[in-house]
Enzyme design. Structure first.
Site, PDB file in Angstrom:
ATOM      1  N   GLU A  45       0.672  -1.342  -0.042  1.00 35.61           N
ATOM      2  CA  GLU A  45       0.139   0.041  -0.073  1.00 35.61           C
ATOM      3  C   GLU A  45       0.892   1.407  -0.036  1.00 35.61           C
ATOM      4  O   GLU A  45       0.592   2.253  -0.955  1.00 35.61           O
ATOM      5  CB  GLU A  45      -1.078   0.129   1.129  1.00 35.61           C
ATOM      6  CG  GLU A  45      -1.832  -1.248   1.250  1.00 35.61           C
ATOM      7  CD  GLU A  45      -1.519  -2.297   1.952  1.00 35.61           C
ATOM      8  OE1 GLU A  45      -2.269  -2.933   2.845  1.00 35.61           O
ATOM      9  OE2 GLU A  45      -0.294  -2.692   2.023  1.00 35.61           O
ATOM     10  N   MET A  80      14.822 -48.490  -7.924  1.00 32.57           N
ATOM     11  CA  MET A  80      14.963 -49.511  -8.229  1.00 32.57           C
ATOM     12  C   MET A  80      15.152 -50.185  -6.754  1.00 32.57           C
ATOM     13  O   MET A  80      15.123 -49.729  -5.850  1.00 32.57           O
ATOM     14  CB  MET A  80      16.094 -49.837  -8.883  1.00 32.57           C
ATOM     15  CG  MET A  80      16.193 -49.112 -10.333  1.00 32.57           C
ATOM     16  SD  MET A  80      14.613 -49.357 -11.286  1.00 32.57           S
ATOM     17  CE  MET A  80      15.000 -51.272 -11.782  1.00 32.57           C
ATOM     18  N   ARG A 125      10.656 -25.453  -4.354  1.00 30.67           N
ATOM     19  CA  ARG A 125      11.774 -25.227  -3.433  1.00 30.67           C
ATOM     20  C   ARG A 125      11.911 -23.603  -2.859  1.00 30.67           C
ATOM     21  O   ARG A 125      11.911 -23.194  -1.722  1.00 30.67           O
ATOM     22  CB  ARG A 125      13.123 -25.805  -3.762  1.00 30.67           C
ATOM     23  CG  ARG A 125      13.283 -27.182  -3.499  1.00 30.67           C
ATOM     24  CD  ARG A 125      14.536 -27.744  -3.957  1.00 30.67           C
ATOM     25  NE  ARG A 125      14.806 -28.949  -3.857  1.00 30.67           N
ATOM     26  CZ  ARG A 125      15.941 -29.689  -4.017  1.00 30.67           C
ATOM     27  NH1 ARG A 125      17.034 -28.997  -4.121  1.00 30.67           N
ATOM     28  NH2 ARG A 125      16.109 -30.953  -3.985  1.00 30.67           N
ATOM     29  N   LEU A 148      19.376 -30.055  -1.044  1.00 30.12           N
ATOM     30  CA  LEU A 148      17.905 -29.723  -0.561  1.00 30.12           C
ATOM     31  C   LEU A 148      18.330 -28.128  -0.567  1.00 30.12           C
ATOM     32  O   LEU A 148      17.785 -27.159   0.141  1.00 30.12           O
ATOM     33  CB  LEU A 148      17.703 -30.112   0.840  1.00 30.12           C
ATOM     34  CG  LEU A 148      17.592 -31.596   0.891  1.00 30.12           C
ATOM     35  CD1 LEU A 148      16.992 -31.875   2.390  1.00 30.12           C
ATOM     36  CD2 LEU A 148      16.427 -31.906   0.021  1.00 30.12           C
ATOM     37  N   SER A 165      15.732 -38.902  14.600  1.00 29.00           N
ATOM     38  CA  SER A 165      15.441 -39.323  15.990  1.00 29.00           C
ATOM     39  C   SER A 165      16.796 -39.655  16.713  1.00 29.00           C
ATOM     40  O   SER A 165      16.750 -39.170  17.787  1.00 29.00           O
ATOM     41  CB  SER A 165      14.282 -40.270  15.825  1.00 29.00           C
ATOM     42  OG  SER A 165      14.650 -41.349  15.412  1.00 29.00           O
ATOM     43  N   GLY A 172      11.386 -40.041   1.538  1.00 30.76           N
ATOM     44  CA  GLY A 172      11.297 -41.359   0.981  1.00 30.76           C
ATOM     45  C   GLY A 172       9.628 -41.822   1.408  1.00 30.76           C
ATOM     46  O   GLY A 172       8.900 -41.049   2.171  1.00 30.76           O
ATOM     47  N   PRO A 173       9.298 -43.051   0.933  1.00 28.22           N
ATOM     48  CA  PRO A 173       7.891 -43.344   1.182  1.00 28.22           C
ATOM     49  C   PRO A 173       7.512 -43.647   2.493  1.00 28.22           C
ATOM     50  O   PRO A 173       6.381 -43.369   2.937  1.00 28.22           O
ATOM     51  CB  PRO A 173       7.881 -44.913   0.278  1.00 28.22           C
ATOM     52  CG  PRO A 173       9.258 -45.209   0.572  1.00 28.22           C
ATOM     53  CD  PRO A 173      10.193 -44.078   0.158  1.00 28.22           C
ATOM     54  N   THR A 174       8.339 -43.723   3.611  1.00 27.24           N
ATOM     55  CA  THR A 174       7.858 -43.756   5.091  1.00 27.24           C
ATOM     56  C   THR A 174       7.533 -42.665   5.497  1.00 27.24           C
ATOM     57  O   THR A 174       6.361 -42.414   6.009  1.00 27.24           O
ATOM     58  CB  THR A 174       8.925 -44.494   5.777  1.00 27.24           C
ATOM     59  OG1 THR A 174       9.460 -45.844   5.140  1.00 27.24           O
ATOM     60  CG2 THR A 174       8.587 -44.825   7.056  1.00 27.24           C
TER      61      THR A 174
END
Length: 381
Positions: free
Chosen positions: A55, A166, A187, A207, A235, A306-308
């Site tokens: 503004e 794979m 990103r 990353l 962890s 990853g997938p987990t």
């Protein structure tokens, strides 16, 4: 009541706001116009935190012509003193006759007070024009203000038969250079990029944003690329101090369970922020993690994992959107799957998705989907 000119000018304010897509964090992206007798006499957008809001920029361009004009803003003008003065007061001093806002500011420090201040000053105020489009500009800021959580996008890349790597873990490269370049833009708009320790140990990723600033926003050398915070869920603090992401510019924050100072100190010396989020030695509470990121003013989280971990975000109902890159090849039954989602046994357990966008990138397809109904919240790795 809004007419077609109001829609036209508000759409222009929203396009201006988009110019701050990669730079305003943690502030919202905001655009503004000042219109007098059907002519745009001033315009502006918020560039980055600490600099003038949209503004005041538009009013400075308009000068004396702002008196009696209409101001269009993509977000309610602020009413509190932050790093910059209240925008509502600037509009009042300029003598505008009418203010049209796309949406109310969800920030509890504002939340309608800016609009009320304008009304009390005798200015005609309207709010809600193109609100849905305005909300799409700032999903993370809005969610952080309303729910104390960031907006979470899970990025995945897969073959046409739904495989991400794979059997031995080889995954470079599933997608085309065009798709990988597209990831850089996501990103760049994100406040943080989040991954798990498994991805770090397997791939040693960077990353970071690797596009030049002029390609992102065209604001010149004074506005270099902002590197999002890199967040690793680790962890047990298995992160090697020599990991690539610890050698790059920008902040890296590691969340662990029980803090082991002997393991944490080498990581701190390497430049990481190490923080414990609980005493459970095996798992991190994902919701607690995201709430902590919201406390750190993180608006949008881009998950590259990853997938987990990605599956845990979905199962916990913490992901808002999936961005899925699909490559036109087959990798076979032995390759690794997209998400690890245990506990989905019946059709009624399905996680519903709404496809919001589909487009080709080189030889690949990018699908964007919002998350619908999710399963009961759980804790994830």
């Amino acid at each position: 009541m809004a007419d077609k000119d109001d829609y036209h000018y508000m759409a222009r304010a929203l396009r201006l706001a988009e110019r701050g897509l990669y730079t305003t964090d943690p502030n919202p992206r905001v655009g503004a116009l000042v219109v007098k007798d059907g002519v745009v006499v001033g315009e502006g957008f918020h560039h980055r935190a600490g600099e003038p809001h949209a503004e005041p920029q538009a009013l400075a361009q308009a000068g004396d012509q702002a008196k009696g004009a209409t101001a269009y803003v993509s977000l309610e003008p602020c009413s509190h003193q932050g790093r910059t003065p209240p925008c509502a007061d600037a509009l009042i001093r300029a003598g505008v006759a009418r203010v049209v806002a796309a949406m109310q500011d969800p920030n509890p420090l504002v939340a309608g007070r800016g609009l009320q201040r304008l009304r009390e000053a005798g200015i005609q105020v309207e709010c809600g024009l193109l609100e849905q489009q305005a909300r799409q500009l700032n999903p993370g800021f809005i969610k952080r203000m309303e729910q104390c959580l960031p907006y979470v996008r899970c990025k995945m890349a897969m073959s046409l038969d739904g495989r991400t790597a794979m059997a031995d873990g080889e995954s470079q490269w599933i997608t085309s250079p065009e798709a990988r370049r597209d990831v850089q833009f996501y990103r760049a708009r994100s406040s943080a990029i989040l991954t798990g320790i498994g991805t770090v140990l397997a791939d040693d990723p960077s990353l970071n944003v690797r596009l030049p600033g002029e390609e992102l926003h065209g604001l010149g050398p004074a506005y270099p690329v902002r590197q999002p915070m890199r967040v690793v869920l680790d962890s047990g603090l298995a992160m090697p101090p020599g990991a690539k992401l610890l050698t790059l510019p920008g902040e890296t924050r590691i969340f662990c369970s029980r803090l082991d100072e002997a393991r944490a100190e080498p990581l701190r010396r390497a430049g990481a922020q190490v923080e414990s989020l609980g005493d459970d030695p095996g798992r991190l509470d994902l919701e607690k993690t995201l709430r902590r990121l919201a406390e750190l003013a993180i608006n949008e989280v881009w998950v590259e994992a990853g997938p987990t971990l990605s599956g845990a975000m979905l199962a916990a109902g913490l992901a808002d959107e999936i961005v899925l890159y699909v490559a036109p090849h087959l990798m076979g039954d032995g390759a690794r799957g997209l998400f690890h989602l245990p506990g989905l046994h019946r059709m009624e357990d399905r996680i519903e998705l709404e496809i919001t966008d589909a487009r080709n990138l080189g030889r690949d397809l990018r699908l964007s989907a919002r998350i619908g109904t999710a399963t009961t919240k759980t804790k994830g790795d």
